[in-house]
Design a protein around this motif. Structure first.
Motif, PDB file in Angstrom:
ATOM      1  N   ILE A  83     -13.593   8.749 -12.063  1.00 38.54           N
ATOM      2  CA  ILE A  83     -12.072   8.918 -12.295  1.00 38.54           C
ATOM      3  C   ILE A  83     -11.419   8.732 -10.970  1.00 38.54           C
ATOM      4  O   ILE A  83     -10.299   8.152 -10.842  1.00 38.54           O
ATOM      5  N   SER A  84     -11.761   9.135  -9.723  1.00 42.55           N
ATOM      6  CA  SER A  84     -11.295   9.319  -8.419  1.00 42.55           C
ATOM      7  C   SER A  84     -11.287   7.478  -7.990  1.00 42.55           C
ATOM      8  O   SER A  84     -10.922   7.275  -6.878  1.00 42.55           O
ATOM      9  N   ASP A  85     -12.102   6.578  -8.620  1.00 41.39           N
ATOM     10  CA  ASP A  85     -12.141   5.446  -8.095  1.00 41.39           C
ATOM     11  C   ASP A  85     -10.853   4.492  -8.742  1.00 41.39           C
ATOM     12  O   ASP A  85     -10.696   3.379  -8.219  1.00 41.39           O
ATOM     13  N   THR A  86     -10.084   5.133  -9.497  1.00 40.32           N
ATOM     14  CA  THR A  86      -8.861   4.515 -10.111  1.00 40.32           C
ATOM     15  C   THR A  86      -8.233   4.105  -8.739  1.00 40.32           C
ATOM     16  O   THR A  86      -7.855   5.034  -7.974  1.00 40.32           O
ATOM     17  N   ALA A  87      -7.808   2.747  -8.484  1.00 42.70           N
ATOM     18  CA  ALA A  87      -7.160   2.243  -7.285  1.00 42.70           C
ATOM     19  C   ALA A  87      -6.868   0.874  -7.667  1.00 42.70           C
ATOM     20  O   ALA A  87      -7.508   0.165  -8.312  1.00 42.70           O
ATOM     21  N   GLU A  88      -6.440   0.115  -6.460  1.00 40.66           N
ATOM     22  CA  GLU A  88      -6.132  -1.363  -6.472  1.00 40.66           C
ATOM     23  C   GLU A  88      -7.111  -1.662  -5.433  1.00 40.66           C
ATOM     24  O   GLU A  88      -7.401  -1.228  -4.253  1.00 40.66           O
ATOM     25  N   TYR A  89      -7.823  -2.900  -5.720  1.00 41.50           N
ATOM     26  CA  TYR A  89      -8.846  -3.399  -4.898  1.00 41.50           C
ATOM     27  C   TYR A  89      -8.431  -4.767  -4.711  1.00 41.50           C
ATOM     28  O   TYR A  89      -8.103  -5.636  -5.617  1.00 41.50           O
ATOM     29  N   PHE A  90      -8.658  -4.986  -3.274  1.00 42.53           N
ATOM     30  CA  PHE A  90      -8.231  -6.399  -2.729  1.00 42.53           C
ATOM     31  C   PHE A  90      -9.262  -6.777  -2.139  1.00 42.53           C
ATOM     32  O   PHE A  90     -10.019  -6.380  -1.327  1.00 42.53           O
ATOM     33  N   CYS A  91      -9.711  -8.347  -2.350  1.00 44.67           N
ATOM     34  CA  CYS A  91     -10.636  -9.202  -1.817  1.00 44.67           C
ATOM     35  C   CYS A  91     -10.163  -9.981  -0.738  1.00 44.67           C
ATOM     36  O   CYS A  91      -9.025 -10.395  -0.775  1.00 44.67           O
TER      37      CYS A  91
END
Lengths: 114, 111
Positions: A83-91
């Motif tokens: 659940i804690s991986d919920t986030a925005e990820y940018f390359c």
């Protein structure tokens, strides 16, 4: 000029499932590649980076990415999300020459649900 | 150690006013970046400082935007005659080589 395409704006996934966030880049030269994570109302934090050497790069929080030069890709993976991986990820991509900006993709929102 | 510090964390300003956003990079980092993050727009590059080289200003959206870096350290991003479309989070990052370290950002709201 370099560019980065993140093919998915949003990826919903259930907790403990595997996930892959896709990233393709466009560059006429060799590149450095990065994945950053942004939690709500926070700045960006580096997850992992590829500068040279092994094409499989391991980062923090159990994430890894593989540099594929022939497909100009740098997809991010995690075998089991929390659940804690919920986030925005940018390359992001950078030119290895001495004077180069970091070019970011538009980001992928990872939504982990129970 | 101290990370990248940005101030203020939040700024509300009236349309037409000038604003200054400050960035204190990590000591010893030669490169400094400014980005703008708007909802759904990702990170938009604004300007890049590298050592004593001339800055790369190619991302500044208009001549209302300017930035300087004094003594190779602190940087100030200035927006003149602010418009509502300038509302965004402005992120600063510094780098010793390739890995960029980001501040928490300044949320600018133009009303």
């Amino acid at each position: 000029a370099q560019s980065v395409t993140q093919l998915d704006s949003q990826v919903p996934v259930f907790e403990e499932a595997p996930v892959e966030l896709r990233c393709n880049y466009s560059s006429s030269v060799s590149v450095y590649l990065f994945w950053y994570v942004q939690y709500p109302n926070q700045g960006l934090q580096l997850l992992l980076k590829y500068l040279s050497g092994s094409t499989l790069v391991k980062g923090i929080n159990g994430f890894e990415a593989e540099f594929n030069k022939s497909q100009t890709s740098f997809h991010l993976r995690k075998p089991s999300v929390h659940i804690s991986d919920t986030a925005e990820y940018f390359c992001a991509v950078s030119d290895p020459s001495g004077y180069s900006t970091l070019t970011f993709g538009k980001g992928t929102m990872l939504l982990v649900s129970p | 150690g101290a990370g990248v510090s940005q101030s203020p964390s939040n700024k509300v300003t009236e349309k037409g006013k000038d604003v200054e956003l400050r960035c204190d990079p990590i000591s010893g980092h030669t490169a400094l970046y400014w980005y703008r993050q708007s909802l759904g727009q990702g990170l938009e590059f604004l300007i890049y400082f590298q050592g004593n080289s001339a800055p790369d200003k190619s991302g500044l959206p208009s001549d209302r935007f300017s930035a300087e870096r004094t003594g190779g350290s602190v940087s100030t991003l200035t927006i003149q005659r602010t418009q509502q479309e300038d509302s965004a989070v402005y992120l600063c990052a510094s780098s010793p080589d390739r890995e960029a370290f980001f501040g928490q950002g300044t949320r600018l709201t133009v009303v």
